[in-house]
Design a protein around this motif. Sequence first.
Motif, PDB file in Angstrom:
ATOM      1  N   VAL A  33     -58.752  60.944  35.875  1.00  0.00           N
ATOM      2  CA  VAL A  33     -59.413  62.308  35.814  1.00  0.00           C
ATOM      3  C   VAL A  33     -60.139  62.417  34.521  1.00  0.00           C
ATOM      4  CG1 VAL A  33     -59.301  64.557  36.331  1.00  0.00           C
ATOM      5  CG2 VAL A  33     -58.029  63.186  37.668  1.00  0.00           C
ATOM      6  N   LEU A  34     -61.266  62.724  34.393  1.00  0.00           N
ATOM      7  CA  LEU A  34     -61.949  62.919  33.179  1.00  0.00           C
ATOM      8  C   LEU A  34     -62.584  64.468  33.312  1.00  0.00           C
ATOM      9  CD1 LEU A  34     -63.009  61.603  30.288  1.00  0.00           C
ATOM     10  CD2 LEU A  34     -65.105  61.072  31.383  1.00  0.00           C
ATOM     11  N   ASP A  35     -61.855  65.322  32.577  1.00  0.00           N
ATOM     12  CA  ASP A  35     -62.337  66.570  32.732  1.00  0.00           C
ATOM     13  C   ASP A  35     -62.522  67.193  31.157  1.00  0.00           C
ATOM     14  OD1 ASP A  35     -62.900  69.204  33.738  1.00  0.00           O
ATOM     15  OD2 ASP A  35     -60.732  70.059  33.547  1.00  0.00           O
ATOM     16  N   THR A  36     -63.709  67.126  30.851  1.00  0.00           N
ATOM     17  CA  THR A  36     -64.165  67.169  29.370  1.00  0.00           C
ATOM     18  C   THR A  36     -64.387  68.681  29.423  1.00  0.00           C
ATOM     19  OG1 THR A  36     -66.484  66.701  29.812  1.00  0.00           O
ATOM     20  CG2 THR A  36     -64.872  64.917  28.795  1.00  0.00           C
ATOM     21  N   GLU A  37     -64.726  69.233  30.318  1.00  0.00           N
ATOM     22  CA  GLU A  37     -65.156  70.818  30.049  1.00  0.00           C
ATOM     23  C   GLU A  37     -64.134  71.978  30.829  1.00  0.00           C
ATOM     24  OE1 GLU A  37     -69.063  71.266  31.617  1.00  0.00           O
ATOM     25  OE2 GLU A  37     -69.911  69.470  30.364  1.00  0.00           O
ATOM     26  N   GLY A  38     -62.943  71.269  31.029  1.00  0.00           N
ATOM     27  CA  GLY A  38     -61.881  72.185  31.781  1.00  0.00           C
ATOM     28  C   GLY A  38     -62.507  72.871  33.156  1.00  0.00           C
ATOM     29  N   ARG A  39     -63.202  71.956  33.812  1.00  0.00           N
ATOM     30  CA  ARG A  39     -63.737  72.467  35.296  1.00  0.00           C
ATOM     31  C   ARG A  39     -62.400  72.768  36.138  1.00  0.00           C
ATOM     32  NH1 ARG A  39     -68.975  68.884  35.376  1.00  0.00           N
ATOM     33  NH2 ARG A  39     -70.237  69.848  33.834  1.00  0.00           N
ATOM     34  N   ILE A  40     -61.581  71.666  36.286  1.00  0.00           N
ATOM     35  CA  ILE A  40     -60.454  71.723  36.976  1.00  0.00           C
ATOM     36  C   ILE A  40     -59.477  72.839  36.949  1.00  0.00           C
ATOM     37  CG2 ILE A  40     -58.317  70.499  37.896  1.00  0.00           C
ATOM     38  CD1 ILE A  40     -59.946  67.779  37.517  1.00  0.00           C
ATOM     39  N   ASP A  41     -59.348  73.253  35.502  1.00  0.00           N
ATOM     40  CA  ASP A  41     -58.375  74.523  35.357  1.00  0.00           C
ATOM     41  C   ASP A  41     -59.224  75.769  35.760  1.00  0.00           C
ATOM     42  OD1 ASP A  41     -56.500  72.779  34.541  1.00  0.00           O
ATOM     43  OD2 ASP A  41     -57.248  72.843  32.394  1.00  0.00           O
ATOM     44  N   LYS A  42     -60.571  75.792  35.396  1.00  0.00           N
ATOM     45  CA  LYS A  42     -61.137  76.997  35.857  1.00  0.00           C
ATOM     46  C   LYS A  42     -61.549  77.110  37.148  1.00  0.00           C
ATOM     47  CE  LYS A  42     -65.807  78.818  34.845  1.00  0.00           C
ATOM     48  NZ  LYS A  42     -67.192  78.624  34.749  1.00  0.00           N
ATOM     49  N   PHE A  43     -61.411  76.079  38.032  1.00  0.00           N
ATOM     50  CA  PHE A  43     -61.593  76.009  39.466  1.00  0.00           C
ATOM     51  C   PHE A  43     -60.215  76.978  40.022  1.00  0.00           C
ATOM     52  CE2 PHE A  43     -60.641  74.480  43.787  1.00  0.00           C
ATOM     53  CZ  PHE A  43     -61.877  75.059  44.452  1.00  0.00           C
ATOM     54  N   ARG A  44     -59.051  76.037  39.548  1.00  0.00           N
ATOM     55  CA  ARG A  44     -57.661  76.470  39.810  1.00  0.00           C
ATOM     56  C   ARG A  44     -57.410  77.853  39.702  1.00  0.00           C
ATOM     57  NH1 ARG A  44     -54.627  70.857  38.237  1.00  0.00           N
ATOM     58  NH2 ARG A  44     -55.258  69.812  40.242  1.00  0.00           N
ATOM     59  N   LYS A  45     -57.932  78.326  38.419  1.00  0.00           N
ATOM     60  CA  LYS A  45     -57.604  79.704  38.008  1.00  0.00           C
ATOM     61  C   LYS A  45     -58.294  80.594  38.641  1.00  0.00           C
ATOM     62  CE  LYS A  45     -58.130  82.486  33.901  1.00  0.00           C
ATOM     63  NZ  LYS A  45     -58.652  82.590  32.492  1.00  0.00           N
ATOM     64  N   LYS A  46     -59.697  80.244  39.323  1.00  0.00           N
ATOM     65  CA  LYS A  46     -60.645  81.291  40.190  1.00  0.00           C
ATOM     66  C   LYS A  46     -59.951  81.373  41.364  1.00  0.00           C
ATOM     67  CE  LYS A  46     -65.345  82.071  41.296  1.00  0.00           C
ATOM     68  NZ  LYS A  46     -66.866  81.777  40.948  1.00  0.00           N
TER      69      LYS A  46
END
Length: 89
Positions: free
Chosen positions: A63-76
Amino acid sequence: MKKGIHPEYREVLFHDISADLKFITKSTIKADAELEHEGTTYPYVKLDISSASHPFYTGKTKVLDTEGRIDKFRKKFGTSYASLGKKKS
Protein backbone atom coordinates in the motif's frame (compact mmCIF):
# COMPACT_ATOMS: atom_id res chain seq x y z
CA MET A 1 7.07 19.30 -39.47
CA LYS A 2 6.36 22.90 -38.58
CA LYS A 3 8.99 24.53 -36.44
CA GLY A 4 8.16 25.89 -32.98
CA ILE A 5 4.92 23.99 -32.35
CA HIS A 6 6.26 20.66 -31.09
CA PRO A 7 7.57 20.05 -27.56
CA GLU A 8 11.26 19.27 -27.12
CA TYR A 9 11.92 15.51 -27.26
CA ARG A 10 14.97 14.76 -25.14
CA GLU A 11 16.48 12.29 -22.69
CA VAL A 12 15.06 12.61 -19.16
CA LEU A 13 16.19 10.99 -15.91
CA PHE A 14 13.30 9.39 -14.01
CA HIS A 15 13.74 8.34 -10.36
CA ASP A 16 11.37 5.84 -8.75
CA ILE A 17 11.64 6.91 -5.13
CA SER A 18 9.98 3.83 -3.61
CA ALA A 19 12.41 1.40 -5.34
CA ASP A 20 15.35 3.83 -5.55
CA LEU A 21 15.71 3.12 -9.28
CA LYS A 22 16.95 5.70 -11.78
CA PHE A 23 16.47 5.26 -15.51
CA ILE A 24 16.91 7.42 -18.58
CA THR A 25 14.39 7.52 -21.39
CA LYS A 26 13.25 10.00 -24.01
CA SER A 27 10.28 12.17 -23.13
CA THR A 28 8.63 15.54 -23.74
CA ILE A 29 7.76 16.03 -20.04
CA LYS A 30 8.63 19.38 -18.52
CA ALA A 31 11.02 18.97 -15.59
CA ASP A 32 11.74 21.64 -12.98
CA ALA A 33 15.00 20.11 -11.77
CA GLU A 34 18.20 18.80 -13.30
CA LEU A 35 20.49 16.09 -11.94
CA GLU A 36 23.87 14.74 -12.98
CA HIS A 37 23.87 11.00 -13.68
CA GLU A 38 26.94 9.12 -14.92
CA GLY A 39 28.70 12.34 -15.90
CA THR A 40 25.83 13.89 -17.88
CA THR A 41 23.21 16.39 -16.67
CA TYR A 42 19.59 15.44 -17.42
CA PRO A 43 16.17 16.93 -16.66
CA TYR A 44 15.02 15.14 -13.47
CA VAL A 45 11.54 13.79 -12.65
CA LYS A 46 10.57 11.98 -9.41
CA LEU A 47 8.09 9.09 -9.62
CA ASP A 48 6.07 7.49 -6.82
CA ILE A 49 5.75 4.19 -8.66
CA SER A 50 7.16 2.50 -11.76
CA SER A 51 7.47 -1.04 -13.09
CA ALA A 52 10.23 -1.64 -10.52
CA SER A 53 7.86 -1.05 -7.60
CA HIS A 54 4.36 -1.73 -9.02
CA PRO A 55 2.69 -4.78 -7.42
CA PHE A 56 1.61 -6.15 -10.82
CA TYR A 57 5.23 -6.46 -11.96
CA THR A 58 6.85 -7.32 -8.62
CA GLY A 59 4.23 -9.78 -7.34
CA LYS A 60 4.33 -8.11 -3.92
CA THR A 61 1.32 -6.35 -2.44
CA LYS A 62 2.16 -2.96 -1.01
CA VAL A 63 0.00 0.00 0.00
CA LEU A 64 1.53 3.27 -1.14
CA ASP A 65 -0.38 6.10 0.51
CA THR A 66 1.77 9.19 0.07
CA GLU A 67 -0.98 11.72 0.71
CA GLY A 68 -2.83 10.09 3.63
CA ARG A 69 -5.92 9.32 1.56
CA ILE A 70 -6.70 6.09 3.38
CA ASP A 71 -6.57 7.74 6.81
CA LYS A 72 -8.64 10.67 5.55
CA PHE A 73 -11.28 8.27 4.18
CA ARG A 74 -11.42 6.26 7.42
CA LYS A 75 -11.66 9.44 9.48
CA LYS A 76 -14.52 10.75 7.36
CA PHE A 77 -16.55 7.56 6.95
CA GLY A 78 -15.18 5.16 9.57
CA THR A 79 -16.57 1.64 9.47
CA SER A 80 -20.12 2.80 8.76
CA TYR A 81 -19.42 3.07 5.02
CA ALA A 82 -18.35 -0.58 4.77
CA SER A 83 -21.58 -1.74 6.43
CA LEU A 84 -23.85 0.13 3.98
CA GLY A 85 -23.53 -2.54 1.28
CA LYS A 86 -24.33 -5.44 3.63
CA LYS A 87 -27.92 -6.52 4.08
CA LYS A 88 -29.17 -7.26 7.56
CA SER A 89 -30.80 -10.67 8.06
